[in-house]
Motif scaffolding. Sequence first.
Motif, PDB file in Angstrom:
ATOM      1  N   ARG A  49      82.344  91.304  59.266  1.00 26.82           N
ATOM      2  CA  ARG A  49      81.647  90.971  58.023  1.00 26.82           C
ATOM      3  C   ARG A  49      81.521  89.455  57.827  1.00 26.82           C
ATOM      4  O   ARG A  49      81.409  88.987  56.697  1.00 26.82           O
ATOM      5  CB  ARG A  49      82.393  91.578  56.828  1.00 26.82           C
ATOM      6  N   ASN A  50      81.564  88.699  58.907  1.00 26.79           N
ATOM      7  CA  ASN A  50      81.403  87.254  58.767  1.00 26.79           C
ATOM      8  C   ASN A  50      79.992  86.831  59.163  1.00 26.79           C
ATOM      9  O   ASN A  50      79.158  87.660  59.491  1.00 26.79           O
ATOM     10  CB  ASN A  50      82.481  86.512  59.568  1.00 26.79           C
ATOM     11  N   SER A  51      79.763  85.521  59.149  1.00 29.83           N
ATOM     12  CA  SER A  51      78.403  85.031  59.380  1.00 29.83           C
ATOM     13  C   SER A  51      78.056  84.916  60.860  1.00 29.83           C
ATOM     14  O   SER A  51      76.923  84.568  61.192  1.00 29.83           O
ATOM     15  CB  SER A  51      78.222  83.663  58.707  1.00 29.83           C
ATOM     16  N   GLY A  52      79.014  85.180  61.753  1.00 30.73           N
ATOM     17  CA  GLY A  52      78.722  85.151  63.181  1.00 30.73           C
ATOM     18  C   GLY A  52      78.632  83.763  63.777  1.00 30.73           C
ATOM     19  O   GLY A  52      78.100  83.596  64.879  1.00 30.73           O
ATOM     20  N   VAL A  53      79.186  82.762  63.097  1.00 30.88           N
ATOM     21  CA  VAL A  53      79.075  81.389  63.573  1.00 30.88           C
ATOM     22  C   VAL A  53      80.217  81.060  64.533  1.00 30.88           C
ATOM     23  O   VAL A  53      81.387  81.308  64.232  1.00 30.88           O
ATOM     24  CB  VAL A  53      79.075  80.399  62.402  1.00 30.88           C
ATOM     25  N   ILE A  54      79.873  80.505  65.683  1.00 37.13           N
ATOM     26  CA  ILE A  54      80.854  79.936  66.605  1.00 37.13           C
ATOM     27  C   ILE A  54      81.084  78.492  66.150  1.00 37.13           C
ATOM     28  O   ILE A  54      80.242  77.623  66.353  1.00 37.13           O
ATOM     29  CB  ILE A  54      80.346  79.971  68.054  1.00 37.13           C
ATOM     30  N   HIS A  55      82.214  78.250  65.502  1.00 29.94           N
ATOM     31  CA  HIS A  55      82.470  76.943  64.889  1.00 29.94           C
ATOM     32  C   HIS A  55      82.873  75.899  65.929  1.00 29.94           C
ATOM     33  O   HIS A  55      83.583  76.203  66.894  1.00 29.94           O
ATOM     34  CB  HIS A  55      83.559  77.067  63.827  1.00 29.94           C
ATOM     35  N   GLU A  76      85.160  78.627  75.064  1.00 29.43           N
ATOM     36  CA  GLU A  76      85.535  79.869  75.732  1.00 29.43           C
ATOM     37  C   GLU A  76      84.716  81.049  75.215  1.00 29.43           C
ATOM     38  O   GLU A  76      84.391  81.965  75.991  1.00 29.43           O
ATOM     39  CB  GLU A  76      87.021  80.142  75.520  1.00 29.43           C
ATOM     40  N   MET A  77      84.384  81.035  73.924  1.00 32.48           N
ATOM     41  CA  MET A  77      83.608  82.142  73.373  1.00 32.48           C
ATOM     42  C   MET A  77      82.200  82.167  73.965  1.00 32.48           C
ATOM     43  O   MET A  77      81.670  83.234  74.300  1.00 32.48           O
ATOM     44  CB  MET A  77      83.547  82.031  71.849  1.00 32.48           C
ATOM     45  N   VAL A  78      81.588  80.994  74.095  1.00 35.17           N
ATOM     46  CA  VAL A  78      80.252  80.935  74.712  1.00 35.17           C
ATOM     47  C   VAL A  78      80.324  81.449  76.144  1.00 35.17           C
ATOM     48  O   VAL A  78      79.469  82.245  76.590  1.00 35.17           O
ATOM     49  CB  VAL A  78      79.705  79.498  74.665  1.00 35.17           C
ATOM     50  N   LYS A  79      81.351  81.029  76.882  1.00 31.61           N
ATOM     51  CA  LYS A  79      81.502  81.476  78.274  1.00 31.61           C
ATOM     52  C   LYS A  79      81.742  82.984  78.336  1.00 31.61           C
ATOM     53  O   LYS A  79      81.149  83.683  79.166  1.00 31.61           O
ATOM     54  CB  LYS A  79      82.672  80.734  78.918  1.00 31.61           C
ATOM     55  N   PHE A  80      82.589  83.504  77.425  1.00 24.67           N
ATOM     56  CA  PHE A  80      82.879  84.934  77.407  1.00 24.67           C
ATOM     57  C   PHE A  80      81.612  85.731  77.113  1.00 24.67           C
ATOM     58  O   PHE A  80      81.326  86.744  77.776  1.00 24.67           O
ATOM     59  CB  PHE A  80      83.945  85.229  76.348  1.00 24.67           C
ATOM     60  N   CYS A  81      80.854  85.284  76.118  1.00 27.60           N
ATOM     61  CA  CYS A  81      79.609  85.989  75.777  1.00 27.60           C
ATOM     62  C   CYS A  81      78.625  85.969  76.939  1.00 27.60           C
ATOM     63  O   CYS A  81      77.939  86.967  77.210  1.00 27.60           O
ATOM     64  CB  CYS A  81      78.983  85.371  74.533  1.00 27.60           C
ATOM     65  N   THR A  82      78.546  84.843  77.631  1.00 27.57           N
ATOM     66  CA  THR A  82      77.651  84.739  78.778  1.00 27.57           C
ATOM     67  C   THR A  82      78.064  85.711  79.880  1.00 27.57           C
ATOM     68  O   THR A  82      77.232  86.440  80.439  1.00 27.57           O
ATOM     69  CB  THR A  82      77.647  83.300  79.319  1.00 27.57           C
ATOM     70  N   GLU A  83      79.375  85.722  80.178  1.00 25.81           N
ATOM     71  CA  GLU A  83      79.867  86.566  81.272  1.00 25.81           C
ATOM     72  C   GLU A  83      79.713  88.053  80.981  1.00 25.81           C
ATOM     73  O   GLU A  83      79.548  88.855  81.900  1.00 25.81           O
ATOM     74  CB  GLU A  83      81.337  86.245  81.549  1.00 25.81           C
ATOM     75  N   ALA A 153      80.612  92.735  68.507  1.00 22.35           N
ATOM     76  CA  ALA A 153      80.432  93.087  69.918  1.00 22.35           C
ATOM     77  C   ALA A 153      81.517  92.456  70.778  1.00 22.35           C
ATOM     78  O   ALA A 153      81.995  93.067  71.750  1.00 22.35           O
ATOM     79  CB  ALA A 153      79.052  92.639  70.402  1.00 22.35           C
ATOM     80  N   VAL A 154      81.925  91.238  70.431  1.00 29.19           N
ATOM     81  CA  VAL A 154      83.018  90.591  71.165  1.00 29.19           C
ATOM     82  C   VAL A 154      84.298  91.407  71.030  1.00 29.19           C
ATOM     83  O   VAL A 154      85.001  91.673  72.016  1.00 29.19           O
ATOM     84  CB  VAL A 154      83.243  89.155  70.654  1.00 29.19           C
ATOM     85  N   ALA A 155      84.612  91.829  69.792  1.00 27.00           N
ATOM     86  CA  ALA A 155      85.829  92.618  69.563  1.00 27.00           C
ATOM     87  C   ALA A 155      85.771  93.926  70.346  1.00 27.00           C
ATOM     88  O   ALA A 155      86.777  94.351  70.950  1.00 27.00           O
ATOM     89  CB  ALA A 155      86.006  92.885  68.070  1.00 27.00           C
ATOM     90  N   ARG A 156      84.627  94.572  70.357  1.00 20.71           N
ATOM     91  CA  ARG A 156      84.504  95.829  71.107  1.00 20.71           C
ATOM     92  C   ARG A 156      84.697  95.607  72.611  1.00 20.71           C
ATOM     93  O   ARG A 156      85.289  96.440  73.305  1.00 20.71           O
ATOM     94  CB  ARG A 156      83.155  96.486  70.815  1.00 20.71           C
TER      95      ARG A 156
END
Length: 403
Positions: A49-55, A76-83, A153-156
């Motif tokens: 329920r957040n705004s989805g911002v990678i701070h 790391e989050m950008v890299k994880f999402c990419t992978e 989606a990251v949590a899943r």
Amino acid sequence: MAAYDCDVLVIGAGIVGLSTAYAITRAAPGTRVVVLEKEPGPARHQTGRNSGVIHSGIYYPPGSLKARFALQGSAEMVKFCTEHDIPHEVTGKLIVATDRSELPRLHGLIQRGREHGLPVRELGPAQIAEYEPEVRGLAAIHVGTTGVCDFGAVARRFARLAEDAGTRIVYGTEVTTIGRRPGRVAVRSADGTVHRARALVNCAGLHCDRIARLAGDAPGMRIVPFRGEYFTLAPERASLVRGLVYPVPDPAFPFLGVHLTRGIDGAVHIGPNAVPALAREGYDWRTLRPAELAGTLAYPGAWRIARRHWRYGAGELHRSLSRRAFADAVRRLLPAAREEDLRPSPAGVRAQAVLPDGTLVDDFLFAESPGMIHVLNAPSPAATASLPIGREVARRVLGVLGR
């Protein structure tokens, strides 16, 4: 070993609990992990329920856990999402001063960004218009490493990776009782099931202080829930905002103020404000849980917050009850916004740790007791920082296990 169902029990399947399970299985393969979640699926509260911002980490003081983990976590989050093919975009963001009184704070953020090694650029009014033609301000900074993603989606994906490594996630299981003896923890759920483990990790978010007390620990704080209410720009007006636009934050309060976020879905989300919630999961004014509200009202820290920040709080309440007032706040950054452009959007609730003296805990907060690790304050930017937070909690609990 027959005395234990698992090595580690994790309470809570939000992004921090699932990242912790994932980190444990990576750091110590073969460690038996069970995650207990009262909801029917993951990421149902703060994470989803957040705004989805990678701070980027620009707001947080050097040396703080928030600064260290956000700086690591954003990359790391950008890299994880990419992978893992999770929708994301590195958009950059503007932090905009609309009043002269905000300029010293803006300049302070520029210095902090440089201390953190972030790509920051100072902008005047004409340069602001190059990034955001409809945004008005006296000055701004552009932070290049901010982005957006789908944290649900990251949590899943954390859940799937942890399960692939042997973790068991049990949904629909609310913890009601916790007992412990030397080297052993037992947890009973509402349906009477008992889980026994060598160590317990409390990642219960909005309920983390209650879980700590169930375990017999005195957390020294209390979660005071604040609801963040959002609007979405009408689709035909979404072109008014290209990316992410934030006001200069007030350092006396741990909320960033009403901002503009073009999400990964292309919709422009506006908000949040911050008002007291009448329940820990009070996503609207109609949701009231008398026992939870009574607990908040009986807590001295809540009254001290009210006395200290009543002017700020009154403004937030006014914007909660008046769409016109909310639109007026939006127009400070986006003059073209009209009241009729704002469409109600789902709210979130921030699990804010408050000390008895009314201090709002501003950093991530962990506590340890025999056989237990408690995550007691992990609001924003915890989703951004979830990978390093998970590793930190995993390091602590594996230390309890002697691994």
